[in-house]
Design an enzyme around this catalytic site. Sequence first.
Site, PDB file in Angstrom:
ATOM      1  N   ASP A   1       9.057   1.798   0.120  1.00 45.16           N
ATOM      2  CA  ASP A   1       7.701   2.130  -0.242  1.00 45.16           C
ATOM      3  C   ASP A   1       6.824   1.454   0.334  1.00 45.16           C
ATOM      4  OD1 ASP A   1       5.785   2.991  -1.971  1.00 45.16           O
ATOM      5  OD2 ASP A   1       6.054   1.520  -3.528  1.00 45.16           O
TER       6      ASP A   1
ATOM      7  N   GLU B   1       8.911   7.979   0.085  1.00 36.99           N
ATOM      8  CA  GLU B   1       8.149   8.891  -1.104  1.00 36.99           C
ATOM      9  C   GLU B   1       7.357   9.981  -0.124  1.00 36.99           C
ATOM     10  OE1 GLU B   1       6.910   7.352  -4.816  1.00 36.99           O
ATOM     11  OE2 GLU B   1       4.922   7.694  -4.088  1.00 36.99           O
TER      12      GLU B   1
ATOM     13  N   ASP C   1       6.868  -2.236  -5.892  1.00 36.38           N
ATOM     14  CA  ASP C   1       6.963  -1.587  -4.849  1.00 36.38           C
ATOM     15  C   ASP C   1       8.426  -1.670  -4.296  1.00 36.38           C
ATOM     16  OD1 ASP C   1       4.190  -1.683  -3.380  1.00 36.38           O
ATOM     17  OD2 ASP C   1       4.651  -3.489  -4.485  1.00 36.38           O
TER      18      ASP C   1
END
Lengths: 175, 175
Positions: free
Chosen positions: A10, A70, A147
Amino acid sequence: MAEVIVLGIDPGTRCTGYGVVREVSGQAVLVAAGAIRPPAKATMAKRLGEIYKGIAKVIEQYGPHEVAMEEVFTYKNVTSALKLGQARGAAMAACAVHGLEVRGYNPMAVKKSIVGTGRADKNQVAYMVAQVLGTKARQECESWPADVTDALAMAVCHLNSRRLARLTEAAGGMR
Amino acid sequence: MAEVIVLGIDPGTRCTGYGVVREVSGQAVLVAAGAIRPPAKATMAKRLGEIYKGIAKVIEQYGPHEVAMEEVFTYKNVTSALKLGQARGAAMAACAVHGLEVRGYNPMAVKKSIVGTGRADKNQVAYMVAQVLGTKARQECESWPADVTDALAMAVCHLNSRRLARLTEAAGGMR
């Protein structure tokens, strides 16, 4: 069945979370999780260098076979898109230089894969990730920032998606 | 006066231009110029890996002391900002991992520094860059795409800015 190790990332210029997950006999297990936090006063170039080196170190230490990150499609504004892009660029370059492809996942799909609904909130995702990843994860999860949880969620989602692909293939073969 | 070598970079996911310029006795001279072009069908991660490796190779080969890169503030949309951010992130990480700081320049300031006006067009910038950088540059400039010219313009602008800072300092010292 061959063991597979997945790295979830992330990325962010202030904090880049990572999570390493191993699949053993169809069960996802936590290997390592942490965050790369460049010094608060570091220049942008220094931050990106830290992200690159941090991800490279994780790859060299745990030898992941696949990477999940992501895919983001909406941003507050172009400035935040540029910053996030820079953090992503440093992390993805570290993966590619180590011969790893990066698989992107839509945030809604990640939530759906883990909690069962694309509208799950951060706490629900964090809870399920800890439940899924075994004893070590349930012991450590209290110390994970968002995160890290998001990075682990990405890795778990990637393993779910691989498992589904295998099942679909097997079902096709039995017809 | 110590010789200084400057690397200018114009990052992009399809083409990343670079230019290496050396200042000898107050005169900017072309050292090398080129472009990193990842294969057209490469994934984003592979492209970013190529940019990282390409810039790292240029740094190792020519040993620049300083790096100059365009600061961009306006974008067509968030998608292009994210892509450009990724290319910048890979290039900046390569610089930082090699211990180099990256100095950003506003595109208008670059044009003003080279052509004398912030409204100069690409051809005027290309012409002046070739004129300024000596014989080798005037021979090679025909083969330079815009990304290479822009990268060299950044390096020349950085040298001009250093020179100005030195002159200002010297003038202050004489007061």
